[in-house]
Design an enzyme around this catalytic site. Structure first.
Site, PDB file in Angstrom:
ATOM      1  N   ARG A 222       0.862  -1.178   0.000  1.00 45.48           N
ATOM      2  CA  ARG A 222       0.000   0.000   0.000  1.00 45.48           C
ATOM      3  C   ARG A 222       0.901   1.230   0.000  1.00 45.48           C
ATOM      4  O   ARG A 222       2.094   1.148   0.317  1.00 45.48           O
ATOM      5  CB  ARG A 222      -0.899   0.010   1.238  1.00 45.48           C
ATOM      6  CG  ARG A 222      -2.034  -0.991   1.131  1.00 45.48           C
ATOM      7  CD  ARG A 222      -2.796  -1.088   2.434  1.00 45.48           C
ATOM      8  NE  ARG A 222      -3.555   0.112   2.755  1.00 45.48           N
ATOM      9  CZ  ARG A 222      -4.161   0.316   3.922  1.00 45.48           C
ATOM     10  NH1 ARG A 222      -4.082  -0.608   4.872  1.00 45.48           N
ATOM     11  NH2 ARG A 222      -4.847   1.410   4.142  1.00 45.48           N
ATOM     12  N   HIS A 223       0.334   2.358  -0.322  1.00 41.39           N
ATOM     13  CA  HIS A 223       1.042   3.641  -0.224  1.00 41.39           C
ATOM     14  C   HIS A 223       1.422   3.901   1.226  1.00 41.39           C
ATOM     15  O   HIS A 223       0.896   3.255   2.148  1.00 41.39           O
ATOM     16  CB  HIS A 223       0.080   4.746  -0.694  1.00 41.39           C
ATOM     17  CG  HIS A 223      -1.249   4.661   0.014  1.00 41.39           C
ATOM     18  ND1 HIS A 223      -1.448   5.167   1.276  1.00 41.39           N
ATOM     19  CD2 HIS A 223      -2.414   4.058  -0.347  1.00 41.39           C
ATOM     20  CE1 HIS A 223      -2.692   4.910   1.657  1.00 41.39           C
ATOM     21  NE2 HIS A 223      -3.306   4.226   0.688  1.00 41.39           N
ATOM     22  N   ASN A 229      -5.666   8.776   6.120  1.00 39.59           N
ATOM     23  CA  ASN A 229      -5.533   7.586   6.983  1.00 39.59           C
ATOM     24  C   ASN A 229      -5.452   8.038   8.438  1.00 39.59           C
ATOM     25  O   ASN A 229      -6.055   7.432   9.324  1.00 39.59           O
ATOM     26  CB  ASN A 229      -4.263   6.784   6.660  1.00 39.59           C
ATOM     27  CG  ASN A 229      -4.329   6.028   5.353  1.00 39.59           C
ATOM     28  OD1 ASN A 229      -3.322   5.908   4.641  1.00 39.59           O
ATOM     29  ND2 ASN A 229      -5.498   5.503   5.008  1.00 39.59           N
ATOM     30  N   ARG A 274      -1.337   9.617  -3.184  1.00 39.86           N
ATOM     31  CA  ARG A 274      -0.623   8.901  -2.135  1.00 39.86           C
ATOM     32  C   ARG A 274       0.259   7.766  -2.669  1.00 39.86           C
ATOM     33  O   ARG A 274       1.269   7.436  -2.068  1.00 39.86           O
ATOM     34  CB  ARG A 274      -1.591   8.418  -1.044  1.00 39.86           C
ATOM     35  CG  ARG A 274      -2.809   7.635  -1.511  1.00 39.86           C
ATOM     36  CD  ARG A 274      -3.839   7.624  -0.377  1.00 39.86           C
ATOM     37  NE  ARG A 274      -5.009   6.765  -0.586  1.00 39.86           N
ATOM     38  CZ  ARG A 274      -6.104   7.124  -1.238  1.00 39.86           C
ATOM     39  NH1 ARG A 274      -6.177   8.314  -1.804  1.00 39.86           N
ATOM     40  NH2 ARG A 274      -7.145   6.297  -1.313  1.00 39.86           N
ATOM     41  N   GLU A 294      -8.111   3.236  -5.703  1.00 34.92           N
ATOM     42  CA  GLU A 294      -8.805   2.550  -4.602  1.00 34.92           C
ATOM     43  C   GLU A 294     -10.292   2.377  -4.908  1.00 34.92           C
ATOM     44  O   GLU A 294     -10.869   3.128  -5.718  1.00 34.92           O
ATOM     45  CB  GLU A 294      -8.597   3.337  -3.293  1.00 34.92           C
ATOM     46  CG  GLU A 294      -9.224   2.728  -2.038  1.00 34.92           C
ATOM     47  CD  GLU A 294      -8.854   1.262  -1.794  1.00 34.92           C
ATOM     48  OE1 GLU A 294      -8.872   0.454  -2.739  1.00 34.92           O
ATOM     49  OE2 GLU A 294      -8.597   0.919  -0.622  1.00 34.92           O
ATOM     50  N   HIS A 360      -3.588   0.253  -3.073  1.00 36.96           N
ATOM     51  CA  HIS A 360      -4.468   0.588  -1.951  1.00 36.96           C
ATOM     52  C   HIS A 360      -5.028  -0.698  -1.356  1.00 36.96           C
ATOM     53  O   HIS A 360      -4.951  -1.759  -1.970  1.00 36.96           O
ATOM     54  CB  HIS A 360      -5.627   1.454  -2.459  1.00 36.96           C
ATOM     55  CG  HIS A 360      -5.163   2.673  -3.197  1.00 36.96           C
ATOM     56  ND1 HIS A 360      -5.040   3.900  -2.607  1.00 36.96           N
ATOM     57  CD2 HIS A 360      -4.788   2.835  -4.494  1.00 36.96           C
ATOM     58  CE1 HIS A 360      -4.615   4.787  -3.507  1.00 36.96           C
ATOM     59  NE2 HIS A 360      -4.458   4.150  -4.656  1.00 36.96           N
TER      60      HIS A 360
HETATM   61  O1  F6P Z   1      -8.990   3.313   4.682  1.00 36.55           O
HETATM   62  C1  F6P Z   1      -8.190   3.139   3.577  1.00 36.55           C
HETATM   63  C2  F6P Z   1      -8.946   2.486   2.433  1.00 36.55           C
HETATM   64  O2  F6P Z   1      -8.033   2.305   1.378  1.00 36.55           O
HETATM   65  C3  F6P Z   1     -10.182   3.281   1.940  1.00 36.55           C
HETATM   66  O3  F6P Z   1      -9.897   4.305   1.023  1.00 36.55           O
HETATM   67  C4  F6P Z   1     -11.035   2.186   1.361  1.00 36.55           C
HETATM   68  O4  F6P Z   1     -12.389   2.570   1.234  1.00 36.55           O
HETATM   69  C5  F6P Z   1     -10.813   1.081   2.372  1.00 36.55           C
HETATM   70  O5  F6P Z   1      -9.487   1.199   2.817  1.00 36.55           O
HETATM   71  C6  F6P Z   1     -11.018  -0.310   1.836  1.00 36.55           C
HETATM   72  O6  F6P Z   1     -11.030  -1.229   2.908  1.00 36.55           O
HETATM   73  P1  F6P Z   1     -12.431  -1.874   3.395  1.00 36.55           P
HETATM   74  O7  F6P Z   1     -12.990  -2.514   2.166  1.00 36.55           O
HETATM   75  O8  F6P Z   1     -12.023  -2.876   4.447  1.00 36.55           O
HETATM   76  O9  F6P Z   1     -13.324  -0.798   3.902  1.00 36.55           O
END
Ligand code: F6P
Length: 412
Positions: A222-223, A229, A274, A294, A360
């Protein structure tokens, strides 16, 4: 050409001499199609033989002049085909029939069954004329096969070569009048596509013509930590936090130490700030992929999970119930993400050089889910912490994962 009909079921029958990489191909293809969402299973005649007769048949067993054994082999192949057809009548969408199928007579039986059961049949012939490749395949897969457990290596090689020669003596390559087929010669040096139409067959052709058997690792990270975050907000296009920038520098040091300065490493990022910022200290011009952006959280973009739970409780609950298929209003689901990173998978399978993907959480789960053949429902829960590098190395029949934790450690 027949008219398209929805929801067709497919029988993919491999064709080729032993040690040409049929089983590797069958398993990779099954993993890919299952990951795309088509229930797919491999039906392997060799495994059935070992199950029914026990391992360790000598090459004489495969001699076409050996009537009794030929009859037995024919029955085993038929039984496995029965299982494949039964599975297609039930929940299966694609059955991959992994056997040599090197004679026209054997293929005629498969074709007749497919006509009776109204299945779309595609033969995939794997031809390899490079002795070095065959030798590698032999040593890497066949010597460790239960057929040669406890057998002296030289003896095993002699026996296996004799087995191949038996098949060669009756081998008939696919002909023009055998319907839909794909022939891959010398690992894609030459590809012939004959009467292949439709979406799933098209995906299969796209995948198999790019699939390399070179076993080189793929790196995913990941970044670095972003300012969003830190705030617990999802989505967006924020920049790196100070800790995120520190990670980016540490990542560059690690990569230089691991690959050396002159490496042929390719770096891929998404188009979001990012990931691009994380790649900067590497001093390698990254390839930017929109497909690696993402998961799009739609109306929830920019919110924290607590805010979503408070403002949109029904959405929050729906996502909890089925995280894989849940789609954010005006956004995406994991299922959507899988569809769009499909092209990244095809490119990763095509590359022979190492690749580092800076992505991501959700997109990397989708990529890792493919390589590790994780069931789709489990993909959204794959651990994918920040500041952690994943090294995925394909093995003969699976994938090994090593995780490298880099500083600074952060909690989410
Ligand atoms: O929080 C970081 C992130 O990359 C968000 O931008 C994204 O919506 C999420 O994680 C994805 O993870 P999950 O599907 O578990 O919510």
């Amino acid at each position: 050409m027949s008219r398209p009909r929805r929801g067709r079921k497919h029988l993919i029958a491999l064709v080729g001499l032993p040690a040409r990489g049929k089983t590797f191909t069958a398993r990779k293809l099954a993993g890919y199609l299952a990951w795309l969402g088509y229930p797919t299973r491999v039906f392997n005649v060799g495994e059935r033989r070992r199950r029914v007769l026990g391992p360790g048949q000598h090459h004489e067993f495969f001699d076409p002049a050996n009537r009794e054994a030929a009859e037995l082999r024919h029955r085993l192949a038929e039984d496995e085909l029965d299982d494949a057809m039964a599975w297609l009548r039930a929940e299966g969408r694609v059955a991959i029939y992994d056997a040599t199928n090197t004679t026209r007579a054997r293929r005629d039986v498969i074709r007749a069954r497919s006509v009776v059961e109204d299945r779309d049949l595609l033969f995939v012939e794997i031809v390899n004329q490079d002795p070095a490749v065959i030798e590698t395949n032999l040593r890497e897969t066949k010597l460790s096969s239960p057929d040669y457990a406890g057998v002296d290596e030289q003896e095993a090689l002699r026996d296996f070569r004799a087995r191949i020669a038996h098949y060669e003596s009756v081998y008939q390559t696919l002909a023009e009048d055998e319907g839909a087929w794909l022939r891959i010669v010398d690992r894609g040096r030459k590809v012939e596509i004959h009467e292949v139409w439709g979406w799933i067959p098209g995906r299969i052709v796209g995948f198999l013509t790019n699939l390399q058997v070179t076993r080189r690792p793929i790196w995913l990270t990941r970044h670095g930590q972003s300012t969003w975050n830190v705030l617990g907000r999802i989505g967006g296009d924020s920049e790196l936090s100070p800790k995120g920038r520190e990670f980016a520098k540490g990542l560059a040091r690690f990569v230089r130490g691991h690959f050396g300065k002159e490496s042929n490493l390719d770096v891929w990022t998404s188009t979001l700030r990012r990931t691009v910022e994380t790649a900067l200290p590497l001093d390698i011009e990254p390839g930017q992929w929109k497909a690696l952006d993402e998961i799009h959280a739609g109306v929830c973009d920019g919110m924290s999970y607590a805010e979503i739970a408070a403002a949109l409780p029904a959405e929050f609950e729906a996502r909890k119930r089925d995280k894989f298929t849940y789609r954010y209003p005006r956004g995406e689901s994991y299922q959507d993400v899988v569809q769009r990173v499909d092209r990244v998978i095809i490119e990763l399978e095509r590359y022979r050089t190492p690749v580092l993907v800076i992505g991501h959480r959700a997109v990397l789960r989708a990529l890792a889910g493919y390589f590790r053949q994780i069931p789709r429902a489990a993909v959204p829960f794959l651990p994918m912490p920040l500041h952690t590098l994943l090294q995925l190395t394909p093995t003969a029949y699976g994938c090994e994962e090593v995780r490298v934790e880099l500083e600074p450690r952060v909690v989410e």
